[in-house]
Scaffold this motif. Structure first.
Motif, PDB file in Angstrom:
ATOM      1  N   TYR A 151      -5.545  10.782  -3.885  1.00  0.00           N
ATOM      2  CA  TYR A 151      -6.427  11.652  -3.114  1.00  0.00           C
ATOM      3  C   TYR A 151      -5.759  13.037  -3.047  1.00  0.00           C
ATOM      4  O   TYR A 151      -4.519  13.116  -3.007  1.00  0.00           O
ATOM      5  CB  TYR A 151      -6.606  11.033  -1.712  1.00  0.00           C
ATOM      6  N   ALA A 158      -8.761   9.473  -7.207  1.00  0.00           N
ATOM      7  CA  ALA A 158      -8.060   8.754  -8.283  1.00  0.00           C
ATOM      8  C   ALA A 158      -7.062   7.804  -7.633  1.00  0.00           C
ATOM      9  O   ALA A 158      -6.654   8.007  -6.483  1.00  0.00           O
ATOM     10  CB  ALA A 158      -7.336   9.727  -9.217  1.00  0.00           C
ATOM     11  N   LYS A 217      -2.485  13.729  -0.988  1.00  0.00           N
ATOM     12  CA  LYS A 217      -1.302  12.856  -1.053  1.00  0.00           C
ATOM     13  C   LYS A 217      -0.140  13.602  -1.729  1.00  0.00           C
ATOM     14  O   LYS A 217      -0.353  14.649  -2.340  1.00  0.00           O
ATOM     15  CB  LYS A 217      -1.622  11.575  -1.837  1.00  0.00           C
ATOM     16  N   ASP A 255       0.868  -1.180   0.000  1.00  0.00           N
ATOM     17  CA  ASP A 255       0.000   0.000   0.000  1.00  0.00           C
ATOM     18  C   ASP A 255       0.911   1.237   0.000  1.00  0.00           C
ATOM     19  O   ASP A 255       1.536   1.567   1.005  1.00  0.00           O
ATOM     20  CB  ASP A 255      -0.913  -0.017   1.229  1.00  0.00           C
ATOM     21  N   ALA A 257      -0.048   4.375  -0.795  1.00  0.00           N
ATOM     22  CA  ALA A 257      -0.866   5.600  -0.832  1.00  0.00           C
ATOM     23  C   ALA A 257      -0.121   6.800  -0.243  1.00  0.00           C
ATOM     24  O   ALA A 257      -0.392   7.940  -0.602  1.00  0.00           O
ATOM     25  CB  ALA A 257      -2.167   5.377  -0.072  1.00  0.00           C
TER      26      ALA A 257
HETATM   27  C1  LIG Z   1      -5.209   7.471   1.463  1.00  0.00           C
HETATM   28  C2  LIG Z   1      -4.937   6.066   1.826  1.00  0.00           C
HETATM   29  C3  LIG Z   1      -5.630   4.991   1.238  1.00  0.00           C
HETATM   30  C4  LIG Z   1      -6.875   5.150   0.413  1.00  0.00           C
HETATM   31  O1  LIG Z   1      -6.831   5.950  -0.668  1.00  0.00           O
HETATM   32  P1  LIG Z   1      -8.180   6.565  -1.280  1.00  0.00           P
HETATM   33  O2  LIG Z   1      -7.725   7.069  -2.604  1.00  0.00           O
HETATM   34  O3  LIG Z   1      -8.609   7.668  -0.357  1.00  0.00           O
HETATM   35  O4  LIG Z   1      -9.189   5.501  -1.376  1.00  0.00           O
HETATM   36  C5  LIG Z   1      -5.238   3.698   1.515  1.00  0.00           C
HETATM   37  N1  LIG Z   1      -4.222   3.462   2.358  1.00  0.00           N
HETATM   38  C6  LIG Z   1      -3.547   4.449   2.968  1.00  0.00           C
HETATM   39  C7  LIG Z   1      -2.412   4.096   3.884  1.00  0.00           C
HETATM   40  C8  LIG Z   1      -3.880   5.783   2.733  1.00  0.00           C
HETATM   41  O5  LIG Z   1      -3.202   6.762   3.358  1.00  0.00           O
END
Ligand SMILES: *Cc1c(COP(=O)(O)O)cnc(C)c1O
Length: 368
Positions: free
Chosen positions: A182, A193, A185, A156, A158
């Protein structure tokens, strides 16, 4: 001086190319599957040095699609960190599987490989690691555990756009890397997205199908899937921003170094750790202190916005009562939820603002 926790307006004002990209994408009236989507996927692949990038509607969908494509189903177990955003565990449950939480490393705050090994059972099918706050998780060590036990590895990412371990980008080290774009980010769209990256072409095709109703082209439904596409407008915005990601990340890193030098002598504060042989991209700059709530309130009075990521470790959330955990099962994550405080860290922050924040924290600590 008022310092917001996030300042997306400043980034937009600094980069007219974002505005231009929106206008030019809009003028095509191709709102879904426009050519910017393919262009973004190719550009992101190239930047990460991986074989396939599949765009999705958001980061949560990316995780869900990854688990579905890997065949995670009822009665399977997936090991995931006790400290993360809920997407990492809810997507496991959405597949009918069981999230099995492992505590975090008290120094890096990412999932602890020793805790992972204790949680492996005959039902375990996969591990999701989270490169939390922009810090690379112990990915090489965890990859070995996965190889030894024949488990899938999902990263992950993100919070970790261009985070590296040993010169390699995270997301490209496991079976699949999932990203969120998001708005807040390190690389953010102007709405939801996401994307997924992999070097495995069989998986890449499956991800693409699941994200597009099971079809690679019109009426070619070989399975059922979802509607999880990246909008053309979002792709255009991300394409315009992508060339600046490395610079923005290094500005975040420089901001972190300035915070470190301002706060290093305060004994009651633990500063973020940076693992050697990694590049930390500082999605968040999280300090840790026993006096967290009072410090946060004090900074608010000084017009400094801060945030808490996250006030409750995942196994301690009411939604996971059914797993019958006690907070003492996850001592590191539980202590951390009460002590972590994220300070503003975005690229547009000035040295003057950071110095003001640093001095405000010092003055609070000298009174408390
Ligand atoms: C932001 C985030 C997500 C989810 O992303 P979305 O685009 O908001 O669905 C998943 N895992 C982590 C660790 C995040 O910070």
């Amino acid at each position: 001086m008022h310092i917001p926790f996030i300042n997306l307006a400043q980034q937009y004002q600094n980069h007219r190319e974002i505005h231009q990209a929106i206008l030019s994408a809009l003028s095509t009236f191709q709102f879904c599957k426009g050519e910017e989507v393919d262009k973004f996927e190719n550009a992101f692949c190239e930047l990460l040095r991986c074989n396939h990038c599949i765009s999705t509607g958001n980061g949560t969908d990316s995780l869900f699609i990854a688990l579905k494509a890997l065949g995670i189903k009822k009665d399977d177990e997936v090991i995931t960190p006790a400290f993360s955003w809920i997407s990492t565990s809810e997507t496991i449950s959405l597949c009918g599987a069981r999230p099995v939480f492992a505590d975090i490393d008290p120094i890096t705050y990412t999932i602890d490989p020793v805790a992972i090994e204790k949680k492996i059972s005959p039902q375990t099918k996969a591990i999701i690691v989270v490169h939390l706050y922009g810090q690379a998780a112990h990915i090489s060590a965890i990859k070995e555990i996965c190889n030894k036990n024949k488990l899938f590895l999902i990263e992950d990412c993100a919070q970790a756009h261009l985070t590296q371990e040993y010169g390699k980008n995270v997301g490209t080290l496991g079976d699949v890397g999932t990203f969120s774009f998001y708005p807040t980010k390190n690389l953010g769209a102007y709405g939801d997205a996401g994307c997924m990256v992999t070097n495995n072409s069989v998986l890449a095709e499956r991800f693409k199908r699941i994200a597009n109703h099971g079809a690679l082209k019109k009426d070619d439904h070989t399975m059922e899937g979802l509607n999880s596409r990246m909008d053309t407008l979002q792709a255009a915005i991300l394409l315009a921003k992508l060339p600046f990601l490395t610079v923005w990340n290094s500005k975040r890193w420089n901001n972190a170094q300035l915070y470190n030098s301002l706060l290093k002598d305060i004994e009651s504060i633990t500063l973020p750790y940076e693992r050697p042989d990694t590049i930390h991209t500082f999605h968040l700059y999280a300090i840790r202190t026993k006096n967290r709530d009072k410090l946060k309130a004090y900074l608010e009075r000084k017009n400094i916005e801060t945030a808490i990521h996250y006030p409750c470790a995942l196994p301690n959330l009411p939604v996971y009562d059914y797993l019958n955990h006690s907070p003492s099962d996850f001592p590191v994550a539980t202590a951390f939820q009460n002590e972590t405080l994220s300070l503003p860290i975005y690229a547009e922050l000035t040295a003057q603002q950071i110095t003001y924040i640093g001095h405000s924290i010092k003055s609070f600590m000298s009174q408390n």
